[in-house]
Design an enzyme around this catalytic site. Structure first.
Site, PDB file in Angstrom:
ATOM      1  N   HIS A   1      -0.417 -48.901  -0.697  1.00 46.25           N
ATOM      2  CA  HIS A   1      -0.004 -49.769  -1.807  1.00 46.25           C
ATOM      3  C   HIS A   1       1.224 -50.569  -1.384  1.00 46.25           C
ATOM      4  CE1 HIS A   1      -2.627 -47.151  -4.245  1.00 46.25           C
ATOM      5  NE2 HIS A   1      -2.670 -48.171  -5.084  1.00 46.25           N
TER       6      HIS A   1
ATOM      7  N   SER B   1      -3.267 -50.480  -9.999  1.00 52.32           N
ATOM      8  CA  SER B   1      -2.072 -50.009  -9.304  1.00 52.32           C
ATOM      9  C   SER B   1      -1.353 -51.111  -8.538  1.00 52.32           C
ATOM     10  CB  SER B   1      -2.442 -48.880  -8.335  1.00 52.32           C
ATOM     11  OG  SER B   1      -3.460 -49.294  -7.445  1.00 52.32           O
TER      12      SER B   1
END
Length: 343
Positions: A310, A73
């Site tokens: 993230h 990711s």
């Protein structure tokens, strides 16, 4: 044939006669050249030159073929995926590949002779990189002999980082459940070594001339932490920072050992590690302008949004800077990729 024998006989007779007459020795080769058309000195430039082997620069190696972007990711663009109006390619909706990832930025910074292939997938482990996800072909299968540059981030999911972070957030505020995961996390990080080595070997087999750049993970919280963030105490944040450091050191050591073996054999290609641990310094979670998304909860279904913890758009731009700098700098040793030049 008869004519040649006659010329040899004449030359022999002349040589004997001259030797008996005490002719200087330097004259004999010239006479032999005239009689036999052999042993004559070469004059003028040769008709052609042999090709010369020219060592390529790190940038030349990277640009000589295709750029293939793999990973989890942190490479796919999970943190900015929701901002995309449509997926960047087939399967991107399941892998959360986003145009805001560092990959398109790196692709635009250099001219790759074989183009760019972007197949990083959110949630990928080292095993899934080799076996596939969501019914798609394995990421590793996208790499072939034409690849000249491969980038990836991998290992965080092997360490169970998402699960660990969730356990830290949902605990009771006074609980030590976060740091109590240390033994299990350490075991998974140590188990990462052989699986990481397996990935590097497979990449090397498929693209033996390529530069492979492995990107590490950034420190998520300030050092030292300044206060509680998202139900994470100062002790929790320090521990999560330390886990990130251990994970990076493990991946980095495997990559470095592999590259030393390549260099020892004088082989082409490279394995390079980019330590991103300090890359977001001053922009960690809890800072005024973070490069990582903090905890984001979807209120309607009470679930944690996947973009949590993230990189933001600024974070991916910072990653792109690190990768482009590494492409320009090279592995810190001469490349052994050679090009045959006629001039």
């Amino acid at each position: 044939m008869a004519r040649h024998r006659a010329r040899v006989a004449v030359a022999a007779a002349v040589g004997i006669a001259l030797a008996l007459a005490c002719v200087p020795l330097g004259v004999i080769p010239k006479l032999a050249c005239a009689a036999l058309d052999a042993g004559c000195p070469v004059t003028g430039e040769p008709g052609g030159r042999l090709p010369q082997a020219v060592r390529l620069t790190p940038v030349q190696v990277a640009q000589s073929g295709a750029y293939v972007a793999l990973g989890d990711s942190y490479s796919s663009g999970e943190g900015v995926y929701d901002l995309d109006r449509q997926p960047v390619n087939d399967g991107a909706d399941r892998c959360h590949r986003a145009s805001g990832s560092y990959v398109p930025l790196v692709s635009g910074a250099f001219h790759f002779g074989g183009g760019t292939a972007f197949y990083a997938c959110s949630g990928a482990t080292t095993a899934q990189l080799l076996s596939g996800q969501h019914g798609q072909q394995p990421q590793i299968s996208r790499v072939g002999p034409s690849a000249s540059l491969v980038t990836l981030s991998i290992g965080g999911n092997d360490a169970g980082f998402t699960k660990v972070l969730t356990g830290c957030i949902v605990k009771l505020p006074w609980s030590s459940a976060c740091v109590e995961q240390d033994a299990a996390v350490e075991r998974r990080i140590q188990q990462l070594r052989p699986s990481m080595l397996k990935v590097l070997r497979e990449l090397r087999t498929r693209a033996p001339d390529a530069r492979v750049i492995v990107l590490g993970y950034p420190r998520p919280f300030p050092e030292p932490p300044t206060g509680g963030v998202d139900n994470l105490s100062v002790a929790d944040q320090r521990w999560l920072n330390a886990v990130t450091r251990r994970l990076n050191d493990t991946v980095g050591s495997v990559v470095a050992d592999f590259d030393r073996a390549i260099a020892a054999f004088g082989a082409p290609g490279s394995m390079e590690y980019v330590d991103a641990y300090e890359a977001f310094a001053g922009h960690e979670v809890g800072r005024p302008q973070p490069y990582l998304n903090g905890l984001e909860v979807d209120v309607e279904d009470l679930t944690v949004n996947a973009r949590s913890f993230h990189p933001t758009a600024d974070g991916y731009r910072r990653f792109a800077e690190l990768i482009t700098q590494q492409i320009a700098a090279g592995p810190g040793r001469p490349m052994n990729n050679l090009h045959l030049s006629a001039s």
